[in-house]
Design a protein around this motif. Structure first.
Motif, PDB file in Angstrom:
ATOM      1  N   ILE A  60       0.848  -1.193   0.000  1.00  0.00           N
ATOM      2  CA  ILE A  60       0.000   0.000   0.000  1.00  0.00           C
ATOM      3  C   ILE A  60       0.880   1.238   0.000  1.00  0.00           C
ATOM      4  O   ILE A  60       1.782   1.372   0.830  1.00  0.00           O
ATOM      5  CB  ILE A  60      -0.922   0.027   1.238  1.00  0.00           C
ATOM      6  N   LEU A  61       0.636   2.138  -0.972  1.00  0.00           N
ATOM      7  CA  LEU A  61       1.251   3.463  -0.975  1.00  0.00           C
ATOM      8  C   LEU A  61       0.264   4.418  -0.308  1.00  0.00           C
ATOM      9  O   LEU A  61      -0.843   4.620  -0.806  1.00  0.00           O
ATOM     10  CB  LEU A  61       1.542   3.924  -2.405  1.00  0.00           C
ATOM     11  N   LEU A  62       0.668   5.004   0.800  1.00  0.00           N
ATOM     12  CA  LEU A  62      -0.219   5.811   1.629  1.00  0.00           C
ATOM     13  C   LEU A  62       0.309   7.233   1.731  1.00  0.00           C
ATOM     14  O   LEU A  62       1.381   7.467   2.295  1.00  0.00           O
ATOM     15  CB  LEU A  62      -0.327   5.177   3.020  1.00  0.00           C
ATOM     16  N   ILE A  88       3.980   1.881   2.474  1.00  0.00           N
ATOM     17  CA  ILE A  88       4.969   2.871   2.041  1.00  0.00           C
ATOM     18  C   ILE A  88       4.329   4.253   2.143  1.00  0.00           C
ATOM     19  O   ILE A  88       3.323   4.531   1.476  1.00  0.00           O
ATOM     20  CB  ILE A  88       5.423   2.610   0.597  1.00  0.00           C
ATOM     21  N   ARG A  89       4.865   5.099   2.975  1.00  0.00           N
ATOM     22  CA  ARG A  89       4.370   6.463   3.117  1.00  0.00           C
ATOM     23  C   ARG A  89       4.933   7.320   1.989  1.00  0.00           C
ATOM     24  O   ARG A  89       6.132   7.276   1.694  1.00  0.00           O
ATOM     25  CB  ARG A  89       4.809   7.052   4.452  1.00  0.00           C
ATOM     26  N   THR A  90       4.091   8.111   1.326  1.00  0.00           N
ATOM     27  CA  THR A  90       4.566   9.064   0.324  1.00  0.00           C
ATOM     28  C   THR A  90       4.454  10.462   0.912  1.00  0.00           C
ATOM     29  O   THR A  90       3.404  10.856   1.431  1.00  0.00           O
ATOM     30  CB  THR A  90       3.754   8.958  -0.979  1.00  0.00           C
ATOM     31  N   LEU A  91       5.556  11.206   0.863  1.00  0.00           N
ATOM     32  CA  LEU A  91       5.670  12.492   1.542  1.00  0.00           C
ATOM     33  C   LEU A  91       5.684  13.639   0.545  1.00  0.00           C
ATOM     34  O   LEU A  91       6.294  13.547  -0.525  1.00  0.00           O
ATOM     35  CB  LEU A  91       6.948  12.547   2.384  1.00  0.00           C
ATOM     36  N   ALA A 102       8.902   7.897   8.257  1.00  0.00           N
ATOM     37  CA  ALA A 102       7.951   6.928   7.705  1.00  0.00           C
ATOM     38  C   ALA A 102       6.687   6.836   8.537  1.00  0.00           C
ATOM     39  O   ALA A 102       5.720   6.185   8.124  1.00  0.00           O
ATOM     40  CB  ALA A 102       8.607   5.547   7.599  1.00  0.00           C
ATOM     41  N   GLN A 103       6.677   7.463   9.703  1.00  0.00           N
ATOM     42  CA  GLN A 103       5.497   7.477  10.566  1.00  0.00           C
ATOM     43  C   GLN A 103       4.970   6.066  10.826  1.00  0.00           C
ATOM     44  O   GLN A 103       3.768   5.809  10.764  1.00  0.00           O
ATOM     45  CB  GLN A 103       4.407   8.370   9.953  1.00  0.00           C
ATOM     46  N   GLY A 104       5.885   5.163  11.135  1.00  0.00           N
ATOM     47  CA  GLY A 104       5.506   3.798  11.466  1.00  0.00           C
ATOM     48  C   GLY A 104       5.358   2.878  10.275  1.00  0.00           C
ATOM     49  O   GLY A 104       5.136   1.677  10.434  1.00  0.00           O
TER      50      GLY A 104
END
Length: 371
Positions: A60-62, A88-91, A102-104
């Motif tokens: 998941i790209l979040l 996967i966090r997208t910033l 990455a906020q966890g």
């Protein structure tokens, strides 16, 4: 290809979910991944969770701005509802040094990110999750998978450094696989490699397994079996030098792309010949598995008696594996349909007597597993 939520339940291909309120960014990600994954995109976090509840994605790209109506932490919600699915966090900002950027999540990417970086992160996390599940398998299955994937990855590193393959290492890595095949105890291995994201490794392991099983069926033992398994594992290593956009292109290759794709055979042979201790049979498998009995194959247009039995066996196994492999742009063909195609439309291409033996081998293997 971007999938709507209504198609998720029908999708059996590797799936990446993108959760981002920015429609343009969702479309950019879908286009970037089209050669590698099916993509489902969602503007709202809660809607995504509802739609993905019964069809968990491989990753998941979040987007960092995605939020739940309940106010809870989105990453923790995903962990609870979909344990084991990489996030996967997208910033929308530069990744700061230190702290939890990455906020966890399992990884983070700063927008705009390169397509290659996106694919590398997704693939690495998917494979890490799949390989972690191997730890729960019985030792013989775990060792077969872990040792062959480690060997396959180490060959990639050797190629990058311009160093020759070490045959004894490949042979040793294939030893648990040969033992499993000899004991007709290999189905768990094939079942547990299906979710792995390195298609070249998955295909090569399937070829190694079926080729050594083929050898076992016709009475080969010992070093001959090891040669077949090792040859299967390295038969396509030239593909490590083929561009991803060609190797994973959905649809038909144009003439230039086909030329590039077919170059994987001489690339494989040139690299394998750097190993002075490599048995000739391993090179034969790599060099001739795309040749055809009628002379229409490549790279040398060999035909008839110019192809020895090892090459004929390798061609059958490679074709069957390719037809029944799952790719992002095609569903796997049913084994019985693949065999029918090989008997009918490929009758002049491959050795039909050996194909009959191969069919019997598969039938025996299936009935043996069922028992």
């Amino acid at each position: 290809m971007s999938l709507g939520p209504e198609a998720l339940a029908q999708s059996r291909k590797i799936l990446v979910a993108v959760i981002d309120a920015n429609a343009e960014h969702r479309q950019q990600v879908a286009r970037a991944l089209t050669s590698f994954y099916q993509v489902a995109d969602f503007p709202l976090f809660d809607h995504a969770m509802e739609q993905l509840a019964h069809s968990h994605p491989c990753a998941i790209l979040l987007d960092e701005m995605a939020a739940s109506r309940s106010g809870g932490d989105p990453v923790r919600t995903i962990r609870r509802l979909m344990p084991g699915v990489p996030v996967i966090r997208t910033l929308n900002r530069s990744i700061p040094h230190g702290g939890d950027a990455a906020q966890g999540a399992d990884a983070c990417l700063e927008k705009p990110f390169r397509r290659s970086s996106l694919i590398r992160v997704i693939s690495g996390l998917v494979n890490k999750a799949v390989e972690a599940r191997w730890d729960t398998l019985a030792p013989q299955y775990r060792d077969s998978l872990k040792r062959t994937v480690d060997s396959f990855n180490s060959i990639s590193d050797l190629i990058d450094r311009g160093e020759p393959l070490v045959y004894r290492d490949v042979n040793a890595a294939c030893a648990p696989l040969v033992d499993a095949v000899s004991n007709h105890d290999f189905k768990v291995i094939l079942d547990n490699v299906k979710g792995h994201d390195n298609y070249s490794y998955v295909h090569s392991l399937r070829v190694a397994t079926l080729l050594s099983l083929f050898g076992h069926t016709i009475g080969l033992k010992g070093e001959d079996m090891s040669l077949l398994a090792s040859g299967g594992l390295v038969h396509d290593i030239g593909k490590m030098k083929i561009p991803h956009e060609v190797l994973n292109k959905p649809g038909r290759l144009d003439d230039d792309e086909l030329k590039v794709m077919r170059s994987h055979v001489p690339k494989s042979v040139d690299y394998l010949k750097l190993c002075e201790t490599l048995p000739k049979g391993v090179i034969t498998i790599a060099e001739q598995h795309h040749e055809k009995l009628d002379g229409t194959g490549y790279p040398n247009g060999l035909k008839g008696t110019q192809l020895n039995e090892l090459a004929r066996m390798a061609a059958i196994v490679d074709i069957f594996s390719a037809l029944t492999d799952r790719r992002v742009y095609k569903e796997p063909m049913a084994p019985e349909d693949a065999l029918a195609l090989m008997s009918d439309r490929m009758a002049s291409d491959i050795d039909q007597k050996l194909l009959t033996l191969f069919k019997g081998m598969l039938l025996d293997a299936v009935s043996g597993q069922a028992g």
